[in-house]
Design a protein around this motif. Structure first.
Motif, PDB file in Angstrom:
ATOM      1  N   ALA A 169       0.313  -1.080   0.301  1.00  0.00           N
ATOM      2  CA  ALA A 169      -0.017  -0.126   0.177  1.00  0.00           C
ATOM      3  C   ALA A 169       0.867   1.623  -0.072  1.00  0.00           C
ATOM      4  N   ALA A 170       2.035   1.377   0.872  1.00  0.00           N
ATOM      5  CA  ALA A 170       2.974   2.338   1.153  1.00  0.00           C
ATOM      6  C   ALA A 170       3.366   3.195  -1.121  1.00  0.00           C
ATOM      7  N   ALA A 171       3.409   1.643  -0.971  1.00  0.00           N
ATOM      8  CA  ALA A 171       4.575   1.357  -2.609  1.00  0.00           C
ATOM      9  C   ALA A 171       3.633   1.969  -3.670  1.00  0.00           C
ATOM     10  N   ALA A 172       2.765   1.905  -3.073  1.00  0.00           N
ATOM     11  CA  ALA A 172       1.320   2.094  -4.280  1.00  0.00           C
ATOM     12  C   ALA A 172       1.551   3.059  -4.417  1.00  0.00           C
ATOM     13  N   LYS A 173       1.114   4.223  -2.911  1.00  0.00           N
ATOM     14  CA  LYS A 173       0.678   5.384  -2.413  1.00  0.00           C
ATOM     15  C   LYS A 173       2.227   6.141  -3.775  1.00  0.00           C
ATOM     16  N   ALA A 174       3.458   5.830  -3.052  1.00  0.00           N
ATOM     17  CA  ALA A 174       4.316   6.127  -3.462  1.00  0.00           C
ATOM     18  C   ALA A 174       5.126   6.475  -5.003  1.00  0.00           C
ATOM     19  N   ALA A 175       4.490   5.397  -5.266  1.00  0.00           N
ATOM     20  CA  ALA A 175       4.749   5.536  -7.028  1.00  0.00           C
ATOM     21  C   ALA A 175       3.513   6.346  -7.697  1.00  0.00           C
ATOM     22  N   LEU A 176       2.061   6.713  -6.901  1.00  0.00           N
ATOM     23  CA  LEU A 176       1.418   6.809  -7.969  1.00  0.00           C
ATOM     24  C   LEU A 176       1.607   8.644  -7.216  1.00  0.00           C
ATOM     25  N   GLY A 177       2.249   8.722  -6.372  1.00  0.00           N
ATOM     26  CA  GLY A 177       2.560  10.321  -6.382  1.00  0.00           C
ATOM     27  C   GLY A 177       3.539  10.441  -6.392  1.00  0.00           C
ATOM     28  N   GLN A 178       4.550  10.076  -7.125  1.00  0.00           N
ATOM     29  CA  GLN A 178       5.925  10.493  -7.718  1.00  0.00           C
ATOM     30  C   GLN A 178       5.437  10.902  -9.251  1.00  0.00           C
ATOM     31  N   ARG A 179       4.007  10.441  -9.473  1.00  0.00           N
ATOM     32  CA  ARG A 179       3.976  10.492 -11.506  1.00  0.00           C
ATOM     33  C   ARG A 179       3.448  12.268 -11.529  1.00  0.00           C
ATOM     34  N   PRO A 180       4.333  13.027 -12.424  1.00  0.00           N
ATOM     35  CA  PRO A 180       3.982  14.296 -12.959  1.00  0.00           C
ATOM     36  C   PRO A 180       2.970  14.608 -13.886  1.00  0.00           C
ATOM     37  N   THR A 181       2.853  13.527 -14.184  1.00  0.00           N
ATOM     38  CA  THR A 181       1.728  13.934 -15.203  1.00  0.00           C
ATOM     39  C   THR A 181      -0.051  12.877 -14.632  1.00  0.00           C
ATOM     40  N   ALA A 182       0.758  12.378 -13.401  1.00  0.00           N
ATOM     41  CA  ALA A 182      -0.897  11.656 -13.369  1.00  0.00           C
ATOM     42  C   ALA A 182      -2.029  12.759 -12.659  1.00  0.00           C
TER      43      ALA A 182
END
Length: 225
Positions: free
Chosen positions: A212-225
């Protein structure tokens, strides 16, 4: 191939491995490590020149990475490196959540002292890579750690299902490795401690919180999200 002075240069074709497999491995690595960036066009001619091979093994390797989701074939553009959009990332972590929590619980039931020692060695190696800011190596070790947990689980179906998935896990982790590494290390330690304690519930919980923490980080680090 011999060089003046007796030195030898190792070429791809020198290995006793199918040329397509060698090209596939190197192509996948360059995508995962960001040498070929998301959205970058990959022509057969360019890749053949990059790898020093003919176009046939390149064409075959491109078919495989397309099936794996690393490359898309677009009209009038041909092969381009796929983009890790939000949907792809969420789908990946949804599968990881189910797979890794199950694997962690089984690993806690089945791990022996050698298994735990192996996991701790991987953690030590990852910590050294993090301190050295060797994020390529850290990404490799991150995937190796998760594959090791699945191997310790003893469930061959989990092992088979996860093989292709961890190429993508590596890809996602590598993008934000510098920011994610300290938190990931702490989460991995909690997971191994639970496995060592033979506590399946705690291990499954630790794995679930980690994903869950890795998913949150992966989505949060996406500049185009």
């Amino acid at each position: 191939m011999d060089q003046p002075g007796g030195a030898r240069i190792r070429t791809i074709g020198a290995d006793h491995v199918a040329l397509r497999e060698q090209v596939l491995t190197e192509l996948r690595r360059r995508i995962v490590d960001g040498e070929y960036g998301q959205g970058e066009r990959l022509t057969e001619t360019r890749l053949a020149d990059d790898f020093g091979v003919s176009r046939n093994p390149v064409r075959e390797a491109l078919r495989v990475v397309e099936a794996e989701g690393f490359v898309q074939i677009l009209p009038r553009r041909g092969a381009v490196v796929a983009t890790l959009d939000d949907t792809a990332v969420r789908d990946l972590f949804a599968v990881r959540q189910q797979l890794e929590t199950l694997a962690a619980g089984l690993a806690a039931e089945r791990a022996n002292a050698d298994d735990v020692a192996r996991l701790r060695r991987l953690l030590d190696d990852a910590n050294k890579a993090s301190e050295a800011k060797d994020f390529d190596q850290l990404a490799e070790l991150n995937s190796a750690f998760h594959r090791a947990v699945i191997e310790v689980s003893g469930n061959r179906w989990l092992h088979s299902i996860s093989t292709a998935m961890y190429h993508h896990v590596h890809w996602v982790f590598r993008v934000g490795a510098a920011q994610r590494a300290p938190h990931s290390t702490e989460e991995h330690i909690r997971l191994v401690d639970a496995i060592a304690a033979k506590d399946p519930e705690a291990a499954s919980t630790a794995a679930g919180l980690h994903v869950a923490a890795a998913a949150k980080a992966a989505l949060g680090q996406r500049p185009t999200a």
